[in-house]
Design an enzyme around this catalytic site. Structure first.
Site, PDB file in Angstrom:
ATOM      1  N   SER A 151      39.041  35.200  53.870  1.00  0.00           N
ATOM      2  CA  SER A 151      40.087  34.414  54.531  1.00  0.00           C
ATOM      3  C   SER A 151      40.500  35.160  55.795  1.00  0.00           C
ATOM      4  O   SER A 151      41.179  36.186  55.725  1.00  0.00           O
ATOM      5  CB  SER A 151      41.297  34.237  53.602  1.00  0.00           C
ATOM      6  N   LYS A 193      42.020  26.669  54.786  1.00  0.00           N
ATOM      7  CA  LYS A 193      42.556  27.753  53.964  1.00  0.00           C
ATOM      8  C   LYS A 193      43.971  28.106  54.406  1.00  0.00           C
ATOM      9  O   LYS A 193      44.848  28.393  53.572  1.00  0.00           O
ATOM     10  CB  LYS A 193      41.661  28.989  54.056  1.00  0.00           C
ATOM     11  N   LYS A 205      49.203  38.658  54.979  1.00  0.00           N
ATOM     12  CA  LYS A 205      48.151  38.562  55.999  1.00  0.00           C
ATOM     13  C   LYS A 205      47.810  37.107  56.276  1.00  0.00           C
ATOM     14  O   LYS A 205      47.683  36.682  57.427  1.00  0.00           O
ATOM     15  CB  LYS A 205      46.919  39.339  55.518  1.00  0.00           C
TER      16      LYS A 205
END
Length: 293
Positions: A96, A171, A239
């Site tokens: 990701s 995502k 993140k």
């Protein structure tokens, strides 16, 4: 069956590589952790001493790495994937990361004769272990079709959502919804417990109505027990929320709820909970109400 080089054998990558071995693929893995390599060896996979060794001769290369810097180093860096993969190899990046980095990997991979897909996943450790991950894929239809045997081995739902980088946008949307849902479930628990309600029974009712969802199904008991063993760490969700905010800025859209969720996750990390599961947003909700568990 394919010869696969698998880079990144952490919480998610390790069970994914194991599923590929059991499906009959010839899997050679590399990770910086000796424990991770030992797990692959125990699963009858092969272990490599470097990225170059894992990638050499592979028809398919899979990467599952924490963030952009690791992908850039492993894939684009000196003696990395692009320096060692053979022409025509299919690179599937399950990491990701930002759409910009995925597009760069696809562009530079194509210049080296590689086919590239960005294929971030959702489902956490449980989804990886049970091989029911949801996989959102960016790239060409031809390359997606070639990767279907891999996707069907490690996942349950897999869709091509657009060109290179598109998987990362989906995502980002996923992490936005997941983070927001955890935050709301946390507040619901705090509200019910503060009011003297049987929160376990309350969440069971919620799970049977319009508020139903995977997070309530899978996480409500652990949250009530304050069991925050990481399936997906706050650090990683922090993140990802950075990716969400950057993606929204690039697309020139406003996500006020997303910005709030990002701040709540940042608060959890600042309070020292970065190594806990993202369901530990419950601790933030408790702190805001002065109800520390």
């Amino acid at each position: 069956m394919s010869k696969i080089g698998f880079i990144g054998l952490g919480i998610m990558g390790s069970p994914m590589a194991g599923h590929l071995v059991r499906a009959g693929h010839d899997v050679t893995g590399f990770d910086l952790s000796e424990d991770s390599l030992a797990r692959l060896r125990a699963a009858a996979g092969n272990v490599a001493g470097s990225v170059a060794e894992a990638v050499g001769g592979a028809e398919i290369i899979a990467t599952m790495l924490p963030a952009d810097p690791q992908v850039e180093a492993v894939v684009l860096g000196e003696n990395g994937v692009l320096d060692n993969a053979g022409p025509g190899a299919l690179l599937i990046d399950f990491s990701s990361i930002t759409p910009q980095t995925s597009r760069r990997v696809a562009r530079e991979g194509a210049a080296k004769g590689l086919r590239v897909l960005d294929a971030p996943v959702s489902g956490g450790e449980r989804g990886a272990v049970d091989a029911v991950l949801s996989i959102m894929v960016g790239g060409s239809q031809e390359d997606f079709d070639a990767a279907v045997p891999i996707f069907e081995t490690v996942g349950k739902t897999y869709r091509l959502v657009g060109p290179a980088g598109a998987g990362q946008y989906v995502k980002a949307a996923n992490q936005l919804v997941v983070g927001g849902t955890y935050a709301l479930v946390a507040e619901a628990i705090v509200l019910m417990e503060a009011a003297g309600v049987n929160a376990a029974a309350g969440l069971e009712v919620l799970a049977g109505g319009l508020a139903a969802g995977r997070i309530l199904d899978l996480k409500r008991e652990a949250m009530l027990a304050r069991d925050f063993q990481p399936g997906f760490r706050i650090d990683l969700h922090h993140k990802d929320m950075g990716i969400v905010l950057e993606a929204a800025r690039g697309a020139e859209v406003a996500i006020p709820m997303g910005a709030l969720v990002a701040q709540l996750i940042a608060s959890a990390r600042a309070q020292g909970h970065g190594g806990l599961d993202h369901s530990a947003l419950l601790k933030v909700a408790e702190n805001l109400s002065g109800r520390n568990s």
